[in-house]
Motif scaffolding. Structure first.
Motif, PDB file in Angstrom:
ATOM      1  N   ARG A  51       0.806  -1.208   0.000  1.00  0.00           N
ATOM      2  CA  ARG A  51       0.000   0.000   0.000  1.00  0.00           C
ATOM      3  C   ARG A  51       0.846   1.268   0.000  1.00  0.00           C
ATOM      4  O   ARG A  51       0.317   2.366  -0.011  1.00  0.00           O
ATOM      5  CB  ARG A  51      -0.920   0.019   1.222  1.00  0.00           C
ATOM      6  CG  ARG A  51      -0.192   0.035   2.554  1.00  0.00           C
ATOM      7  CD  ARG A  51      -1.182   0.165   3.712  1.00  0.00           C
ATOM      8  NE  ARG A  51      -0.552   0.042   5.004  1.00  0.00           N
ATOM      9  CZ  ARG A  51      -0.392  -1.100   5.653  1.00  0.00           C
ATOM     10  NH1 ARG A  51      -0.806  -2.222   5.099  1.00  0.00           N
ATOM     11  NH2 ARG A  51       0.169  -1.134   6.831  1.00  0.00           N
ATOM     12  N   VAL A  52       2.181   1.133   0.021  1.00  0.00           N
ATOM     13  CA  VAL A  52       3.063   2.284   0.065  1.00  0.00           C
ATOM     14  C   VAL A  52       3.718   2.471  -1.297  1.00  0.00           C
ATOM     15  O   VAL A  52       4.040   1.513  -1.992  1.00  0.00           O
ATOM     16  CB  VAL A  52       4.141   2.097   1.155  1.00  0.00           C
ATOM     17  CG1 VAL A  52       5.057   3.299   1.191  1.00  0.00           C
ATOM     18  CG2 VAL A  52       3.485   1.873   2.493  1.00  0.00           C
ATOM     19  N   SER A  89       9.659   6.211   1.069  1.00  0.00           N
ATOM     20  CA  SER A  89       9.501   6.541   2.474  1.00  0.00           C
ATOM     21  C   SER A  89      10.713   6.113   3.273  1.00  0.00           C
ATOM     22  O   SER A  89      11.460   5.245   2.858  1.00  0.00           O
ATOM     23  CB  SER A  89       8.229   5.889   3.032  1.00  0.00           C
ATOM     24  OG  SER A  89       8.212   4.510   2.726  1.00  0.00           O
ATOM     25  N   THR A 128       0.835   4.063  13.322  1.00  0.00           N
ATOM     26  CA  THR A 128       0.488   3.178  12.211  1.00  0.00           C
ATOM     27  C   THR A 128      -0.327   3.951  11.177  1.00  0.00           C
ATOM     28  O   THR A 128      -0.559   5.157  11.319  1.00  0.00           O
ATOM     29  CB  THR A 128      -0.331   1.982  12.704  1.00  0.00           C
ATOM     30  OG1 THR A 128      -1.629   2.439  13.140  1.00  0.00           O
ATOM     31  CG2 THR A 128       0.369   1.277  13.872  1.00  0.00           C
ATOM     32  N   THR A 129      -0.777   3.262  10.152  1.00  0.00           N
ATOM     33  CA  THR A 129      -1.586   3.904   9.117  1.00  0.00           C
ATOM     34  C   THR A 129      -2.927   4.375   9.654  1.00  0.00           C
ATOM     35  O   THR A 129      -3.582   5.214   9.029  1.00  0.00           O
ATOM     36  CB  THR A 129      -1.827   2.938   7.952  1.00  0.00           C
ATOM     37  OG1 THR A 129      -2.379   1.716   8.455  1.00  0.00           O
ATOM     38  CG2 THR A 129      -0.530   2.645   7.216  1.00  0.00           C
ATOM     39  N   GLN A 130      -3.359   3.846  10.782  1.00  0.00           N
ATOM     40  CA  GLN A 130      -4.652   4.215  11.351  1.00  0.00           C
ATOM     41  C   GLN A 130      -4.565   5.372  12.345  1.00  0.00           C
ATOM     42  O   GLN A 130      -5.588   5.905  12.767  1.00  0.00           O
ATOM     43  CB  GLN A 130      -5.295   3.008  12.048  1.00  0.00           C
ATOM     44  CG  GLN A 130      -5.822   1.936  11.109  1.00  0.00           C
ATOM     45  CD  GLN A 130      -4.716   1.090  10.508  1.00  0.00           C
ATOM     46  OE1 GLN A 130      -3.770   0.717  11.201  1.00  0.00           O
ATOM     47  NE2 GLN A 130      -4.818   0.804   9.218  1.00  0.00           N
ATOM     48  N   TYR A 175      -4.292  10.607   7.610  1.00  0.00           N
ATOM     49  CA  TYR A 175      -3.452  10.320   6.454  1.00  0.00           C
ATOM     50  C   TYR A 175      -2.311   9.414   6.909  1.00  0.00           C
ATOM     51  O   TYR A 175      -2.082   9.226   8.109  1.00  0.00           O
ATOM     52  CB  TYR A 175      -2.900  11.615   5.858  1.00  0.00           C
ATOM     53  CG  TYR A 175      -2.073  12.447   6.824  1.00  0.00           C
ATOM     54  CD1 TYR A 175      -0.685  12.395   6.813  1.00  0.00           C
ATOM     55  CD2 TYR A 175      -2.692  13.289   7.762  1.00  0.00           C
ATOM     56  CE1 TYR A 175       0.075  13.152   7.695  1.00  0.00           C
ATOM     57  CE2 TYR A 175      -1.949  14.051   8.643  1.00  0.00           C
ATOM     58  CZ  TYR A 175      -0.568  13.978   8.602  1.00  0.00           C
ATOM     59  OH  TYR A 175       0.164  14.729   9.488  1.00  0.00           O
ATOM     60  N   ASP A 176      -1.622   8.827   5.964  1.00  0.00           N
ATOM     61  CA  ASP A 176      -0.517   7.939   6.309  1.00  0.00           C
ATOM     62  C   ASP A 176       0.644   8.764   6.842  1.00  0.00           C
ATOM     63  O   ASP A 176       1.328   9.461   6.078  1.00  0.00           O
ATOM     64  CB  ASP A 176      -0.087   7.138   5.085  1.00  0.00           C
ATOM     65  CG  ASP A 176       0.913   6.041   5.433  1.00  0.00           C
ATOM     66  OD1 ASP A 176       1.307   5.946   6.606  1.00  0.00           O
ATOM     67  OD2 ASP A 176       1.290   5.273   4.527  1.00  0.00           O
ATOM     68  N   ASN A 177       0.879   8.701   8.133  1.00  0.00           N
ATOM     69  CA  ASN A 177       1.944   9.482   8.764  1.00  0.00           C
ATOM     70  C   ASN A 177       2.878   8.600   9.574  1.00  0.00           C
ATOM     71  O   ASN A 177       3.440   9.024  10.579  1.00  0.00           O
ATOM     72  CB  ASN A 177       1.346  10.582   9.649  1.00  0.00           C
ATOM     73  CG  ASN A 177       2.373  11.627  10.032  1.00  0.00           C
ATOM     74  OD1 ASN A 177       3.227  11.995   9.231  1.00  0.00           O
ATOM     75  ND2 ASN A 177       2.297  12.111  11.268  1.00  0.00           N
ATOM     76  N   ARG A 178       3.050   7.381   9.118  1.00  0.00           N
ATOM     77  CA  ARG A 178       4.030   6.509   9.772  1.00  0.00           C
ATOM     78  C   ARG A 178       5.428   7.112   9.659  1.00  0.00           C
ATOM     79  O   ARG A 178       5.690   7.914   8.746  1.00  0.00           O
ATOM     80  CB  ARG A 178       4.017   5.126   9.113  1.00  0.00           C
ATOM     81  CG  ARG A 178       2.752   4.317   9.362  1.00  0.00           C
ATOM     82  CD  ARG A 178       2.708   3.101   8.458  1.00  0.00           C
ATOM     83  NE  ARG A 178       2.727   3.505   7.062  1.00  0.00           N
ATOM     84  CZ  ARG A 178       3.283   2.776   6.096  1.00  0.00           C
ATOM     85  NH1 ARG A 178       3.902   1.649   6.387  1.00  0.00           N
ATOM     86  NH2 ARG A 178       3.239   3.193   4.847  1.00  0.00           N
ATOM     87  N   VAL A 211       7.151   7.500   6.158  1.00  0.00           N
ATOM     88  CA  VAL A 211       6.620   8.329   5.079  1.00  0.00           C
ATOM     89  C   VAL A 211       7.454   9.604   4.937  1.00  0.00           C
ATOM     90  O   VAL A 211       7.759  10.255   5.937  1.00  0.00           O
ATOM     91  CB  VAL A 211       5.142   8.675   5.341  1.00  0.00           C
ATOM     92  CG1 VAL A 211       4.598   9.607   4.265  1.00  0.00           C
ATOM     93  CG2 VAL A 211       4.305   7.396   5.405  1.00  0.00           C
ATOM     94  N   ASN A 215      11.819  -1.261   6.579  1.00  0.00           N
ATOM     95  CA  ASN A 215      10.699  -0.996   7.482  1.00  0.00           C
ATOM     96  C   ASN A 215      10.990  -1.627   8.833  1.00  0.00           C
ATOM     97  O   ASN A 215      12.008  -2.284   9.028  1.00  0.00           O
ATOM     98  CB  ASN A 215       9.357  -1.452   6.896  1.00  0.00           C
ATOM     99  CG  ASN A 215       9.254  -2.953   6.724  1.00  0.00           C
ATOM    100  OD1 ASN A 215       9.912  -3.712   7.421  1.00  0.00           O
ATOM    101  ND2 ASN A 215       8.435  -3.384   5.780  1.00  0.00           N
TER     102      ASN A 215
END
Length: 391
Positions: free
Chosen positions: A15-16, A20, A34-36, A40-43, A46, A87
């Motif tokens: 999904r990325v 990042s 996490t993505t949740q 927005y995706d701010n892991r 990113v 990761n």
């Protein structure tokens, strides 16, 4: 034991987009984001670009601090070993990764298991632009501003191997009570991806410190090295920034300090006078003079720090208690010059003061050898006309 820190460089989850990067260690801000967590995706993996200040500063993770006691140690004069990977699952901290353990058992130095080097924005070992660690001598992250950070270590071959050393200057002064605030910075090669910044803050602490000479106020680095990609074949050493330098803040909407174009990003290597390894000239006593940068400016003059004895806390007869009060550390600044007299505040802290320690003959002999080696390195670096490579 060497301090170990992990850097996730590029997420390889489907999904990325594959652009990042991040630092992984329990001491970072946002370690469990996490993505949740955000809309927005701010892991941490990113990249940050085209963002407002609150969004890119500390990756907008200031509200997700590390747990009490999670701190990354910086051993003065020794390497802090970084664990660089694609990761969290490719690091020693895979247990809390969404994807589990993806480490390559047959190649423990594999940065991105199952991927080519393009996954971490490089076409090969000769297409690396380096990354850095910076420090702010404050213990309150809310008080830290971009200008407070000083780059103290650079690895020019970052991010090529999972296990990467960042050399810590031997003369790093101690942090205030509660530790310092540090950050990892990286901008990759323009040949292997778009214009992206990587910044992740973490709690840190200098260990084994033998000096109280403060880090000097940092200045913005200048592009002064040989730059063949832009038809500049010769370095211009007089145009460099010497001494303490701030990290690069680039390609965001606010608080940038670099304004280079898309295909000429600022990088942590000789192009901006960031030597490979410990940045040993960042202290207030490092230079006798630093001329203003200009194409024909004279070279700076390094101070002979070998004439200065290390300053260490040693047991002493306690000062009279009288008006002594403990110092406040919430918004602590850098340590004062070692020539400062012992304060009543330090006397109230366990009856210790800052003074010169009597050393054994063996210690003095070893220190003289170390200083001679360091001065030789500095001399070689600044006598650039004798070398083909610009430092």
């Amino acid at each position: 034991m060497l301090a170990v820190i992990s850097f996730a460089v590029f997420a390889i989850l489907p999904r990325v987009s594959g652009h990042s990067g991040a630092l992984w260690h329990p001491a970072i801000f946002g370690f469990n984001v996490t993505t949740q967590t955000f809309p927005y995706d701010n892991r941490p993996v990113v990249p940050i670009k085209n963002m407002n200040f609150t969004e890119w500063w500390f990756h907008n993770h200031l509200d997700y601090p590390p747990n009490a006691g999670d701190i990354f140690e910086l051993p003065a004069g020794k390497p802090a070993t970084a664990e660089i990977a694609c990761n969290k699952g490719a690091t020693s901290y895979f247990a809390s990764s969404e994807g589990g353990d993806i480490r390559e058992a047959n190649n423990p130095n594999d940065v991105c298991p199952g991927s080519t080097s393009e996954a971490y924005h490089t076409s090969g070992i000769n297409d690396l632009e380096g990354c850095s660690l910076a420090i702010a001598y404050k213990n309150d992250v809310q008080a830290v501003q971009p200008e407070d950070f000083t780059v103290f270590s650079v690895n020019q071959t970052c991010v090529w191997t999972r296990f990467t050393d960042f050399q810590v200057p031997a003369r790093m002064p101690p942090c205030p009570d509660g530790g310092c605030i540090c950050a990892f910075f990286w901008i990759h090669s323009p040949k292997s991806g778009g214009e992206e910044n990587y910044m992740n803050g973490f709690k840190c602490n200098v260990t084994g410190s033998t000096s109280n000479f403060a880090v000097a106020p940092s200045k913005v680095a200048r592009r002064c090295g040989a730059d063949p990609d832009n038809q500049k074949m010769q370095a211009v050493p007089g145009n460099c920034t010497y001494g303490a330098k701030t990290p690069f803040y680039w390609f965001n909407n606010e608080r940038n300090n670099m304004f280079e174009g898309t295909y000429s990003p600022p990088v942590y290597n000789d192009l901006y006078n960031f030597i490979d390894g410990a940045q040993n000239d960042i202290f207030i006593d490092s230079y006798l003079s630093i001329p203003s940068p200009a194409p024909n400016a004279p070279m700076p003059i390094l101070a002979d720090v070998s004439a200065k004895s290390p300053i260490l806390p040693i047991p002493s007869v306690p000062f009279p208690t009288g008006n002594a009060t403990s110092s406040t550390t919430t918004n602590s600044t850098q340590p004062s010059s070692a020539s400062a007299a012992p304060s009543a505040a330090s006397a109230s802290d366990g009856g210790y003061y800052v003074g010169k320690r009597d050393m054994s003959d063996v210690y003095h002999q070893e220190r003289r050898k170390f200083i001679a080696m360091q001065m030789s390195k500095e001399s070689k670096r600044f006598h650039i006309h004798r070398r083909k490579r610009f430092w």
